[in-house]
Motif scaffolding. Structure first.
Motif, PDB file in Angstrom:
ATOM      1  N   PHE A  67       0.850  -1.205   0.000  1.00  0.00           N
ATOM      2  CA  PHE A  67       0.000   0.000   0.000  1.00  0.00           C
ATOM      3  C   PHE A  67       0.879   1.246   0.000  1.00  0.00           C
ATOM      4  O   PHE A  67       1.707   1.416   0.899  1.00  0.00           O
ATOM      5  N   PRO A  68       0.737   2.109  -1.003  1.00  0.00           N
ATOM      6  CA  PRO A  68       1.621   3.266  -1.113  1.00  0.00           C
ATOM      7  C   PRO A  68       1.061   4.517  -0.432  1.00  0.00           C
ATOM      8  O   PRO A  68      -0.136   4.783  -0.475  1.00  0.00           O
ATOM      9  N   ASN A  69       1.961   5.262   0.198  1.00  0.00           N
ATOM     10  CA  ASN A  69       1.595   6.593   0.690  1.00  0.00           C
ATOM     11  C   ASN A  69       2.120   7.602  -0.341  1.00  0.00           C
ATOM     12  O   ASN A  69       3.298   7.965  -0.334  1.00  0.00           O
ATOM     13  N   ILE A  70       1.241   8.004  -1.232  1.00  0.00           N
ATOM     14  CA  ILE A  70       1.632   8.812  -2.394  1.00  0.00           C
ATOM     15  C   ILE A  70       1.822  10.283  -1.976  1.00  0.00           C
ATOM     16  O   ILE A  70       1.039  10.810  -1.183  1.00  0.00           O
ATOM     17  N   ASP A  71       2.865  10.932  -2.539  1.00  0.00           N
ATOM     18  CA  ASP A  71       3.089  12.362  -2.324  1.00  0.00           C
ATOM     19  C   ASP A  71       1.798  13.133  -2.562  1.00  0.00           C
ATOM     20  O   ASP A  71       1.142  12.939  -3.580  1.00  0.00           O
ATOM     21  N   MET A  72       1.478  14.051  -1.641  1.00  0.00           N
ATOM     22  CA  MET A  72       0.238  14.841  -1.772  1.00  0.00           C
ATOM     23  C   MET A  72       0.167  15.567  -3.126  1.00  0.00           C
ATOM     24  O   MET A  72      -0.888  15.707  -3.722  1.00  0.00           O
ATOM     25  N   ILE A  73       1.336  16.009  -3.567  1.00  0.00           N
ATOM     26  CA  ILE A  73       1.403  16.810  -4.786  1.00  0.00           C
ATOM     27  C   ILE A  73       0.974  15.998  -6.016  1.00  0.00           C
ATOM     28  O   ILE A  73       0.544  16.547  -7.031  1.00  0.00           O
ATOM     29  N   LEU A  74       1.052  14.676  -5.905  1.00  0.00           N
ATOM     30  CA  LEU A  74       0.687  13.810  -7.038  1.00  0.00           C
ATOM     31  C   LEU A  74      -0.783  13.372  -6.994  1.00  0.00           C
ATOM     32  O   LEU A  74      -1.255  12.656  -7.876  1.00  0.00           O
ATOM     33  N   ARG A  75      -1.496  13.783  -5.956  1.00  0.00           N
ATOM     34  CA  ARG A  75      -2.898  13.342  -5.853  1.00  0.00           C
ATOM     35  C   ARG A  75      -3.813  14.371  -6.525  1.00  0.00           C
ATOM     36  O   ARG A  75      -3.596  15.580  -6.412  1.00  0.00           O
ATOM     37  N   ASP A  76      -4.812  13.874  -7.226  1.00  0.00           N
ATOM     38  CA  ASP A  76      -5.776  14.798  -7.839  1.00  0.00           C
ATOM     39  C   ASP A  76      -7.187  14.217  -7.802  1.00  0.00           C
ATOM     40  O   ASP A  76      -7.411  13.132  -7.254  1.00  0.00           O
ATOM     41  N   GLU A  77      -8.109  14.936  -8.387  1.00  0.00           N
ATOM     42  CA  GLU A  77      -9.531  14.575  -8.350  1.00  0.00           C
ATOM     43  C   GLU A  77      -9.813  13.175  -8.906  1.00  0.00           C
ATOM     44  O   GLU A  77     -10.688  12.470  -8.433  1.00  0.00           O
ATOM     45  N   THR A  78      -9.059  12.796  -9.950  1.00  0.00           N
ATOM     46  CA  THR A  78      -9.349  11.521 -10.611  1.00  0.00           C
ATOM     47  C   THR A  78      -8.340  10.418 -10.264  1.00  0.00           C
ATOM     48  O   THR A  78      -8.466   9.290 -10.738  1.00  0.00           O
ATOM     49  N   GLY A  79      -7.354  10.764  -9.457  1.00  0.00           N
ATOM     50  CA  GLY A  79      -6.345   9.758  -9.116  1.00  0.00           C
ATOM     51  C   GLY A  79      -5.514   9.370 -10.326  1.00  0.00           C
ATOM     52  O   GLY A  79      -5.143   8.192 -10.498  1.00  0.00           O
ATOM     53  N   SER A  80      -5.186  10.378 -11.151  1.00  0.00           N
ATOM     54  CA  SER A  80      -4.545  10.083 -12.437  1.00  0.00           C
ATOM     55  C   SER A  80      -3.172   9.418 -12.278  1.00  0.00           C
ATOM     56  O   SER A  80      -2.732   8.679 -13.166  1.00  0.00           O
ATOM     57  N   HIS A  81      -2.506   9.675 -11.149  1.00  0.00           N
ATOM     58  CA  HIS A  81      -1.166   9.086 -10.962  1.00  0.00           C
ATOM     59  C   HIS A  81      -1.207   7.552 -10.825  1.00  0.00           C
ATOM     60  O   HIS A  81      -0.183   6.889 -10.942  1.00  0.00           O
ATOM     61  N   SER A  82      -2.412   7.006 -10.633  1.00  0.00           N
ATOM     62  CA  SER A  82      -2.526   5.534 -10.617  1.00  0.00           C
ATOM     63  C   SER A  82      -2.154   4.968 -11.989  1.00  0.00           C
ATOM     64  O   SER A  82      -1.852   3.784 -12.111  1.00  0.00           O
ATOM     65  N   LEU A  83      -2.180   5.833 -13.020  1.00  0.00           N
ATOM     66  CA  LEU A  83      -1.881   5.381 -14.378  1.00  0.00           C
ATOM     67  C   LEU A  83      -0.429   5.673 -14.792  1.00  0.00           C
ATOM     68  O   LEU A  83      -0.087   5.571 -15.976  1.00  0.00           O
ATOM     69  N   ALA A  84       0.393   6.024 -13.831  1.00  0.00           N
ATOM     70  CA  ALA A  84       1.820   6.193 -14.129  1.00  0.00           C
ATOM     71  C   ALA A  84       2.511   4.847 -13.933  1.00  0.00           C
ATOM     72  O   ALA A  84       2.459   4.269 -12.848  1.00  0.00           O
ATOM     73  N   ALA A  85       3.157   4.379 -15.001  1.00  0.00           N
ATOM     74  CA  ALA A  85       3.786   3.048 -14.943  1.00  0.00           C
ATOM     75  C   ALA A  85       4.866   2.972 -13.866  1.00  0.00           C
ATOM     76  O   ALA A  85       5.154   1.907 -13.331  1.00  0.00           O
ATOM     77  N   ASP A  86       5.477   4.145 -13.549  1.00  0.00           N
ATOM     78  CA  ASP A  86       6.589   4.134 -12.587  1.00  0.00           C
ATOM     79  C   ASP A  86       6.174   4.733 -11.242  1.00  0.00           C
ATOM     80  O   ASP A  86       6.999   5.269 -10.518  1.00  0.00           O
ATOM     81  N   ASN A  87       4.890   4.653 -10.904  1.00  0.00           N
ATOM     82  CA  ASN A  87       4.487   5.196  -9.601  1.00  0.00           C
ATOM     83  C   ASN A  87       5.004   4.326  -8.457  1.00  0.00           C
ATOM     84  O   ASN A  87       5.587   3.259  -8.678  1.00  0.00           O
ATOM     85  N   LEU A  88       4.781   4.802  -7.244  1.00  0.00           N
ATOM     86  CA  LEU A  88       5.397   4.166  -6.071  1.00  0.00           C
ATOM     87  C   LEU A  88       5.026   2.696  -5.926  1.00  0.00           C
ATOM     88  O   LEU A  88       5.875   1.856  -5.606  1.00  0.00           O
ATOM     89  N   ILE A  89       3.774   2.375  -6.194  1.00  0.00           N
ATOM     90  CA  ILE A  89       3.361   0.973  -6.005  1.00  0.00           C
ATOM     91  C   ILE A  89       4.038   0.075  -7.040  1.00  0.00           C
ATOM     92  O   ILE A  89       4.529  -1.017  -6.716  1.00  0.00           O
ATOM     93  N   ASN A  90       4.131   0.561  -8.281  1.00  0.00           N
ATOM     94  CA  ASN A  90       4.748  -0.261  -9.329  1.00  0.00           C
ATOM     95  C   ASN A  90       6.264  -0.377  -9.159  1.00  0.00           C
ATOM     96  O   ASN A  90       6.854  -1.434  -9.398  1.00  0.00           O
ATOM     97  N   GLU A  91       6.899   0.711  -8.727  1.00  0.00           N
ATOM     98  CA  GLU A  91       8.356   0.655  -8.500  1.00  0.00           C
ATOM     99  C   GLU A  91       8.681  -0.276  -7.331  1.00  0.00           C
ATOM    100  O   GLU A  91       9.707  -0.959  -7.330  1.00  0.00           O
TER     101      GLU A  91
END
Ligand code: PBG
Length: 337
Positions: A88-112
């Protein structure tokens, strides 16, 4: 009646349950359920950075870890025989948005995290959640539009996120969002992208529970969340509805089912196991962990014995395994026996 017959024999008709309990060896011989390391899935929390081990106030003994530390933890877990981790990732606040778009980044914290653990400790299973709550600025599990969590758009997005998680090396996708139709959509997306062997563990019956409180501190969604999750999680009052919801997940292709929270919902564990025969897992959630820890820290209960008793109760209720923050402690304990 001879004068040797005593009153207890008259009542019990010579049936004495205590005979099988009289010694440690008889008790071991008749023990119906056992907890082993093979029953454990260890949920861990990840933060960006390196060299970080950060305590979570409301979960004494549980830390957020940077990826390098998570790899070390994964190595210890694998050495002890724990079959799988749930990340379970604690994502940087700056990367969070209304639609959770960072979930679609291939290199996000959970995937890395998945990539790093798979590379260093290939033998341990990785179970990833595709819910959007770590990625949204409002802490909900779905896309929020005009005050509503929109179902179908959310499903389309988590199906894409699931493919990215599979590409990073996740072995099992575990969607915890409770959107309708998500299991079928994820199965289709995984198959279409060549990930037929990636499994789905459905959070089939996830209740709108107050036991998730400490988890929201762990991934920093507590302060963000407005309102509640009652329009998508199941009402704690409803068992039959929970079974219907799980039946849809089975039809849509779930490989394993989960009940969450755990201990207050043992009836659901039992019913699901009887009804579907699929592997059933319970998630002993943050609030359950915290209750035991807090009481033990006050000297009010024996924390170790209560921990083992709760985990065994899941086995008795028909569960094939348990996601528990105690997993690493239990594995260490069992390895010494
Ligand atoms: C949300 C999610 C929750 C947990 C894991 N993923 C619940 C929530 O915040 O609503 C709870 C886990 C726990 O309490 O240990 N997708």
């Amino acid at each position: 009646m001879t004068d040797k017959t005593n009153v207890v024999d008259l009542i019990t008709g010579h049936r004495r349950m205590r005979r099988n309990r009289k010694a440690d060896w008889t008790r071991r011989l008749v023990q119906e359920n056992r907890l082993t390391v093979d029953d454990l899935i260890w949920p861990i929390f990840i933060v960006p950075g390196s060299g970080i081990i950060e305590p979570i106030t409301a979960m004494p003994g549980v830390n957020r870890m940077s990826i390098d530390k998570a790899v070390e933890a994964a190595r210890e877990a694998a050495d002890l025989g724990i079959p799988a981790l749930a990340t379970f990732p604690n994502i940087d606040m700056i990367l969070r948005d209304e639609t959770g778009s960072h979930s679609l980044a291939a290199d996000n914290l959970i995937n890395e995290t998945t990539r790093a653990i798979k590379k260093a400790v290939p033998g341990i299973g990785i179970i990833t959640d595709v819910a959007l709550d770590p990625f949204t600025s409002h802490g909900h599990d779905g896309i929020l539009r005009d005050g509503e969590i929109v179902n179908d758009e959310t499903v389309a997005q988590i199906a894409k996120a699931a493919v990215l998680q599979a590409e990073a090396g996740a072995d099992i996708i575990a969607p915890s969002d409770m959107m309708d139709g998500r299991i079928g959509a994820i199965r289709q997306a995984l198959d279409a992208s060549g990930h037929q062997s990636v499994g789905i563990m459905s959070y089939a019956t996830k209740f709108a529970s107050a036991f998730y409180g400490p988890y929201r501190e762990a991934i920093n969604t507590g302060g963000l969340l407005k309102g509640d999750k009652k329009t998508y999680y199941i009402d704690p009052a409803n068992g039959t509805e929970a079974l219907r919801d799980a039946a849809l997940d089975v039809e849509e292709g779930a490989d394993m089912l989960m009940v969450k929270p755990g201990l207050p919902y043992l009836d659901i564990c039992w019913r699901m196991k009887q009804e579907f025969g699929l592997p059933v897992f319970a998630y002993q959630v943050s609030g359950e962990y915290t209750q035991i820890k807090a009481a033990a820290m006050n000297g009010w209960i024996d924390g170790e014995r209560v921990m083992l008793e709760t985990l065994l109760a899941f086995k008795r209720a028909g569960c094939d395994g348990i996601l528990s923050y105690f997993a690493i402690d239990v594995a260490r304990l069992l390895s010494k026996r």
